[in-house]
Design a protein around this motif. Structure first.
Motif: not given
Length: 209
Positions: A82-83, A194-209, A27-30
């Motif tokens: 999507y992220l 910066s937002a792009s990197v954060a969003m990439f990190g969010a996508a990685a976090a979702i996959v890792a869960k 949400l923040v990255s978007r």
């Protein structure tokens, strides 16, 4: 339902919801990358997703849903995809393009775009089955499930929607304020990265869960 129970439920939910996770990061990255464009629709999707998890927990389907690993895996990867798409779009956007996005933010989205944004918000929330497990664990420990009524369920849903809306509004408000302080095209371009990197990190976090 007793007011004390609703307050305890709401306070517990607020503490958990305000803690940054993949959904908040998304949400923040978007918001950092695209401003308020589509944010309300995206948040609406997140709220609908949260209500779906809440209802599943109420119906006692948490254990049943946890057995459908494939279904959750598909949703999880769809949300992550999507992220990643947004991250790629932000990385390629220049500062000028970002400013043009801001100018278009006030314009209404078309039906197709709004539906896509709404669904993406739902996917981000539903991609984390831990949300379902949270509701399933919180409800019995706070709410007397054996005596709960239909009105009580409606009250709990109202509290849930209110708390999550407040949390999302806080993050959006802070993010928009921080974004407004950057006026130069170069600064906005760096913000996009910066937002792009954060969003990439969010996508990685979702996959890792």
């Amino acid at each position: 339902m007793d007011l004390q129970i609703l307050l305890v439920f709401g306070a517990t939910l607020f503490v958990v919801a305000i803690t940054p996770g993949p959904a908040i990061t998304a949400l923040v990255s978007r918001t950092l990358g695209f401003g308020l464009q589509g944010t309300l629709t995206f948040v609406s999707g997140m709220l609908i997703g949260s209500m779906c998890l809440f209802i599943l927990a109420i119906l006692g389907l948490a254990k049943l849903a946890s057995t459908y690993v494939l279904a959750f895996t598909v949703v999880k990867y769809a949300g992550a995809a999507y992220l990643l798409f947004l991250a790629w779009k932000l990385w390629r956007a220049s500062g000028l393009q970002a400013q043009q996005m801001d100018e278009q933010a006030a314009a209404p989205q078309n039906t197709k775009g709004s539906a896509k944004t709404l669904v993406s918000g739902m996917l981000i929330t539903l991609s984390n089955p831990k949300g379902l497990l949270f509701y399933a664990a919180l409800m019995p420990s706070v709410v007397p499930m054996e005596t709960i009524t239909t009105i009580g369920l409606v009250e709990l849903m109202f509290v849930t929607l209110t708390v999550l809306s407040v949390v999302f509004a806080i993050y959006i408000g802070v993010t928009v304020r921080a974004r407004s302080l950057l006026t130069s095209e170069k600064a906005v371009g760096r913000l996009n990265k910066s937002a792009s990197v954060a969003m990439f990190g969010a996508a990685a976090a979702i996959v890792a869960k």
